[in-house]
Design a protein around this motif. Structure first.
Motif, PDB file in Angstrom:
ATOM      1  N   ASN A 230      -2.981  12.383   2.886  1.00  0.00           N
ATOM      2  CA  ASN A 230      -2.418  12.389   4.066  1.00  0.00           C
ATOM      3  C   ASN A 230      -1.427  13.529   4.171  1.00  0.00           C
ATOM      4  O   ASN A 230      -1.566  14.145   5.242  1.00  0.00           O
ATOM      5  CB  ASN A 230      -1.581  11.266   4.209  1.00  0.00           C
ATOM      6  N   LEU A 231      -0.858  13.962   3.151  1.00  0.00           N
ATOM      7  CA  LEU A 231       0.123  15.043   2.890  1.00  0.00           C
ATOM      8  C   LEU A 231      -0.733  16.412   3.226  1.00  0.00           C
ATOM      9  O   LEU A 231      -0.424  17.477   3.678  1.00  0.00           O
ATOM     10  CB  LEU A 231       0.774  15.113   1.738  1.00  0.00           C
ATOM     11  N   LEU A 232      -1.945  16.432   2.485  1.00  0.00           N
ATOM     12  CA  LEU A 232      -2.682  17.755   2.538  1.00  0.00           C
ATOM     13  C   LEU A 232      -3.577  18.045   3.660  1.00  0.00           C
ATOM     14  O   LEU A 232      -3.588  19.094   3.896  1.00  0.00           O
ATOM     15  CB  LEU A 232      -3.710  17.775   1.265  1.00  0.00           C
ATOM     16  N   SER A 233      -3.544  16.798   4.351  1.00  0.00           N
ATOM     17  CA  SER A 233      -4.181  17.040   6.010  1.00  0.00           C
ATOM     18  C   SER A 233      -3.038  16.595   6.994  1.00  0.00           C
ATOM     19  O   SER A 233      -3.636  16.235   7.945  1.00  0.00           O
ATOM     20  CB  SER A 233      -5.488  16.165   5.742  1.00  0.00           C
ATOM     21  N   TRP A 234      -1.898  16.959   6.727  1.00  0.00           N
ATOM     22  CA  TRP A 234      -1.004  16.670   7.769  1.00  0.00           C
ATOM     23  C   TRP A 234      -1.149  17.236   8.992  1.00  0.00           C
ATOM     24  O   TRP A 234      -1.358  18.239   9.305  1.00  0.00           O
ATOM     25  CB  TRP A 234       0.324  17.035   7.028  1.00  0.00           C
ATOM     26  N   GLN A 235      -1.174  16.256  10.130  1.00  0.00           N
ATOM     27  CA  GLN A 235      -1.239  16.565  11.322  1.00  0.00           C
ATOM     28  C   GLN A 235      -0.159  15.676  12.178  1.00  0.00           C
ATOM     29  O   GLN A 235      -0.266  15.394  13.330  1.00  0.00           O
ATOM     30  CB  GLN A 235      -2.703  16.066  12.009  1.00  0.00           C
ATOM     31  N   GLY A 236       0.824  15.477  11.527  1.00  0.00           N
ATOM     32  CA  GLY A 236       2.064  14.759  12.119  1.00  0.00           C
ATOM     33  C   GLY A 236       2.200  13.467  12.091  1.00  0.00           C
ATOM     34  O   GLY A 236       3.048  12.732  12.544  1.00  0.00           O
ATOM     35  N   ILE A 237       1.060  12.751  11.475  1.00  0.00           N
ATOM     36  CA  ILE A 237       1.032  11.473  11.294  1.00  0.00           C
ATOM     37  C   ILE A 237       0.833  10.890   9.940  1.00  0.00           C
ATOM     38  O   ILE A 237       0.096  11.281   9.059  1.00  0.00           O
ATOM     39  CB  ILE A 237      -0.209  10.787  12.212  1.00  0.00           C
ATOM     40  N   PHE A 238       1.784  10.010   9.411  1.00  0.00           N
ATOM     41  CA  PHE A 238       1.712   9.431   8.059  1.00  0.00           C
ATOM     42  C   PHE A 238       0.886   8.303   8.057  1.00  0.00           C
ATOM     43  O   PHE A 238       1.336   6.977   8.013  1.00  0.00           O
ATOM     44  CB  PHE A 238       3.256   9.079   7.583  1.00  0.00           C
ATOM     45  N   TRP A 239      -0.447   8.182   8.209  1.00  0.00           N
ATOM     46  CA  TRP A 239      -1.344   7.079   8.486  1.00  0.00           C
ATOM     47  C   TRP A 239      -1.672   6.329   7.151  1.00  0.00           C
ATOM     48  O   TRP A 239      -1.830   5.223   7.082  1.00  0.00           O
ATOM     49  CB  TRP A 239      -2.613   7.556   8.682  1.00  0.00           C
ATOM     50  N   ALA A 240      -1.124   7.029   5.969  1.00  0.00           N
ATOM     51  CA  ALA A 240      -1.392   6.282   4.887  1.00  0.00           C
ATOM     52  C   ALA A 240      -0.224   5.186   4.419  1.00  0.00           C
ATOM     53  O   ALA A 240      -0.503   4.292   3.395  1.00  0.00           O
ATOM     54  CB  ALA A 240      -1.109   7.251   3.504  1.00  0.00           C
ATOM     55  N   ARG A 241       0.614   5.078   5.334  1.00  0.00           N
ATOM     56  CA  ARG A 241       1.517   3.952   5.136  1.00  0.00           C
ATOM     57  C   ARG A 241       0.717   2.552   5.290  1.00  0.00           C
ATOM     58  O   ARG A 241       1.069   1.629   4.706  1.00  0.00           O
ATOM     59  CB  ARG A 241       2.671   4.040   6.040  1.00  0.00           C
ATOM     60  N   PHE A 242      -0.227   2.402   6.070  1.00  0.00           N
ATOM     61  CA  PHE A 242      -0.796   1.298   6.206  1.00  0.00           C
ATOM     62  C   PHE A 242      -1.786   0.774   5.000  1.00  0.00           C
ATOM     63  O   PHE A 242      -1.544  -0.207   4.610  1.00  0.00           O
ATOM     64  CB  PHE A 242      -1.889   1.420   7.419  1.00  0.00           C
ATOM     65  N   PRO A 243      -2.368   1.677   4.527  1.00  0.00           N
ATOM     66  CA  PRO A 243      -3.304   1.318   3.212  1.00  0.00           C
ATOM     67  C   PRO A 243      -2.432   1.092   2.266  1.00  0.00           C
ATOM     68  O   PRO A 243      -2.499   0.211   1.235  1.00  0.00           O
ATOM     69  CB  PRO A 243      -4.284   2.380   3.038  1.00  0.00           C
ATOM     70  N   VAL A 244      -1.357   1.854   2.181  1.00  0.00           N
ATOM     71  CA  VAL A 244      -0.316   1.727   0.848  1.00  0.00           C
ATOM     72  C   VAL A 244       0.354   0.388   1.074  1.00  0.00           C
ATOM     73  O   VAL A 244       0.581  -0.569   0.173  1.00  0.00           O
ATOM     74  CB  VAL A 244       0.583   2.723   0.932  1.00  0.00           C
ATOM     75  N   LEU A 245       0.733  -0.139   2.226  1.00  0.00           N
ATOM     76  CA  LEU A 245       1.189  -1.231   2.538  1.00  0.00           C
ATOM     77  C   LEU A 245       0.236  -2.365   2.039  1.00  0.00           C
ATOM     78  O   LEU A 245       0.632  -3.547   1.291  1.00  0.00           O
ATOM     79  CB  LEU A 245       1.599  -1.576   3.916  1.00  0.00           C
ATOM     80  N   ALA A 246      -1.066  -2.227   2.467  1.00  0.00           N
ATOM     81  CA  ALA A 246      -2.003  -3.263   2.103  1.00  0.00           C
ATOM     82  C   ALA A 246      -2.209  -3.382   0.462  1.00  0.00           C
ATOM     83  O   ALA A 246      -2.340  -4.427  -0.128  1.00  0.00           O
ATOM     84  CB  ALA A 246      -3.462  -3.016   2.667  1.00  0.00           C
ATOM     85  N   LEU A 247      -1.987  -2.224  -0.224  1.00  0.00           N
ATOM     86  CA  LEU A 247      -2.192  -2.172  -1.533  1.00  0.00           C
ATOM     87  C   LEU A 247      -1.160  -2.762  -2.282  1.00  0.00           C
ATOM     88  O   LEU A 247      -1.255  -3.510  -3.440  1.00  0.00           O
ATOM     89  CB  LEU A 247      -2.347  -0.723  -2.076  1.00  0.00           C
ATOM     90  N   ALA A 248      -0.022  -2.660  -1.547  1.00  0.00           N
ATOM     91  CA  ALA A 248       1.288  -3.467  -2.102  1.00  0.00           C
ATOM     92  C   ALA A 248       1.325  -5.030  -2.088  1.00  0.00           C
ATOM     93  O   ALA A 248       1.532  -5.561  -3.055  1.00  0.00           O
ATOM     94  CB  ALA A 248       2.461  -2.890  -1.370  1.00  0.00           C
ATOM     95  N   VAL A 249       0.450  -5.325  -1.011  1.00  0.00           N
ATOM     96  CA  VAL A 249       0.300  -6.965  -0.778  1.00  0.00           C
ATOM     97  C   VAL A 249      -0.553  -7.379  -1.772  1.00  0.00           C
ATOM     98  O   VAL A 249      -0.397  -8.457  -2.416  1.00  0.00           O
ATOM     99  CB  VAL A 249       0.069  -7.159   0.477  1.00  0.00           C
ATOM    100  N   VAL A 250      -1.714  -6.739  -2.025  1.00  0.00           N
ATOM    101  CA  VAL A 250      -2.907  -7.067  -2.881  1.00  0.00           C
ATOM    102  C   VAL A 250      -2.007  -7.207  -4.433  1.00  0.00           C
ATOM    103  O   VAL A 250      -2.267  -7.924  -5.141  1.00  0.00           O
ATOM    104  CB  VAL A 250      -3.854  -5.974  -2.880  1.00  0.00           C
ATOM    105  N   ALA A 251      -1.157  -6.185  -4.718  1.00  0.00           N
ATOM    106  CA  ALA A 251      -0.438  -6.229  -5.891  1.00  0.00           C
ATOM    107  C   ALA A 251       0.272  -7.449  -5.964  1.00  0.00           C
ATOM    108  O   ALA A 251       0.409  -7.885  -7.304  1.00  0.00           O
ATOM    109  CB  ALA A 251       0.354  -4.718  -6.237  1.00  0.00           C
ATOM    110  N   ALA A 252       1.164  -7.580  -4.940  1.00  0.00           N
ATOM    111  CA  ALA A 252       1.988  -8.806  -5.243  1.00  0.00           C
ATOM    112  C   ALA A 252       1.294 -10.081  -5.264  1.00  0.00           C
ATOM    113  O   ALA A 252       1.726 -10.950  -5.939  1.00  0.00           O
ATOM    114  CB  ALA A 252       2.765  -8.716  -3.994  1.00  0.00           C
ATOM    115  N   LEU A 253       0.302 -10.180  -4.578  1.00  0.00           N
ATOM    116  CA  LEU A 253      -0.682 -11.449  -4.836  1.00  0.00           C
ATOM    117  C   LEU A 253      -1.182 -11.507  -6.120  1.00  0.00           C
ATOM    118  O   LEU A 253      -1.260 -12.696  -6.793  1.00  0.00           O
ATOM    119  CB  LEU A 253      -1.991 -11.518  -3.622  1.00  0.00           C
TER     120      LEU A 253
END
Length: 309
Positions: A230-253
């Protein structure tokens, strides 16, 4: 057909920590060690009035008419196996975990079934390698009759059992001295312990790493890679926040699957609620719409908690 009846008995369940790894490293040597350890365990079980019911793979199940003798057999087993393991390399030790429960079981022929057996198996799975975990029903019977210490581990969640099962770790060898006075079963009584220094070493390295540690590492690497992309292809949108949130939920479960401190179903609902709140914050438009599904989840959690009471 075999007669089916019920009885109150003490269930003793044991298996080997990291048995698959040991077999992968040396099949013949591991099998020979397993047979030797089982012979010693069977001899000690019989000497304390118990009966070996069944063996499977690396597991063993036995029952005892006496709760006290079951715990004494477990302590003697771990002390004797500690001497056996002292002569082996650290990565080749055969460390057994033992769980003991007092419960009502179904008897059919020579086998026993029921929640009492399931609880003993779950206690065994939560024990440290080279350690013993007992249920509160066992603790109530042995706390002033066996010269060992006890450490309260909290409620243990067991499948098909609504309420957690309070459990205790048995402190054997020199580990007994590490137990706070308030948690000890009573005044210490002298009792010779075979190989105390070896037993202390076995206990110090016995607690296994969390089962999900590898999964957490994989999820962390994936999250880091997504953020870097996301940072290396930055176009003004932090789209990685959604998959990272999903990964955090998976880790918590995944953590919730193995934890024994809280009710797993209620904790799962709490994790889902936090995930919904995260989505709301990441897509913030000035309205906290997540309060409605969170309120619904809170109501379900409250109903489940009140029913457990």
């Amino acid at each position: 057909m075999s007669e089916t009846r019920r009885k109150l008995t003490t269930i003793f369940c044991a298996d080997v920590q990291d048995y698959t790894r040991l077999m992968g490293a040396d099949e013949e040597g591991t099998l020979a060690s397993l047979k030797r350890c089982r012979e010693a365990m069977g001899r000690l079980i019989e000497s304390h009035g118990g009966r070996v019911i069944n063996t499977w793979g690396d597991g063993l199940i036995a029952d005892f008419p006496s709760v006290v003798e079951a715990v004494r057999a477990a302590v003697d087993t771990q002390n004797e196996l500690a001497g056996f393991n002292a002569r082996r390399p650290a990565d080749g030790r055969m460390l057994f975990r033992i769980g003991i429960n007092l419960g009502d079981v179904i008897v059919e022929g020579d086998d026993i079934y029921g929640d009492g057996v399931n609880i003993a198996a779950r206690l065994q799975a939560s024990a440290a390698a080279g350690g013993i975990v007992i249920s509160s029903t066992v603790y109530d019977q042995v706390r002033n009759k066996v010269a060992v210490g006890f450490e309260f581990l909290g409620p243990l969640m067991v499948k098909n059992v609504d309420e957690g099962v309070p459990s205790y770790a048995v402190k054997i060898g020199d580990a007994r001295d590490e137990t706070p006075p308030a948690e000890r079963s009573g005044p210490a009584r002298p009792q010779p312990q075979p190989q105390p220094a070896v037993m202390a070493a076995a206990i110090s390295e016995a607690r296994p790493a969390p089962r999900g540690s590898r999964l957490y590492g994989v999820l962390a690497v994936i999250a880091a890679v997504l953020i870097c992309i996301n940072l290396l292809s930055w176009q003004g949108i932090f789209w990685a926040r959604f998959p990272v949130l999903a990964l955090a939920v998976v880790a918590a479960l995944a953590w919730n699957r193995d934890q024994t401190l809280f009710n797993r179903k209620i904790t799962s609902l709490a994790i889902v609620a936090l995930g919904i709140a995260g989505i709301n914050l990441f897509t913030w438009t000035g309205q906290f719409w997540a309060m409605w599904p969170i309120l619904g989840i809170a109501a379900v959690m409250g109903v489940r908690w009140s029913m457990r009471r």
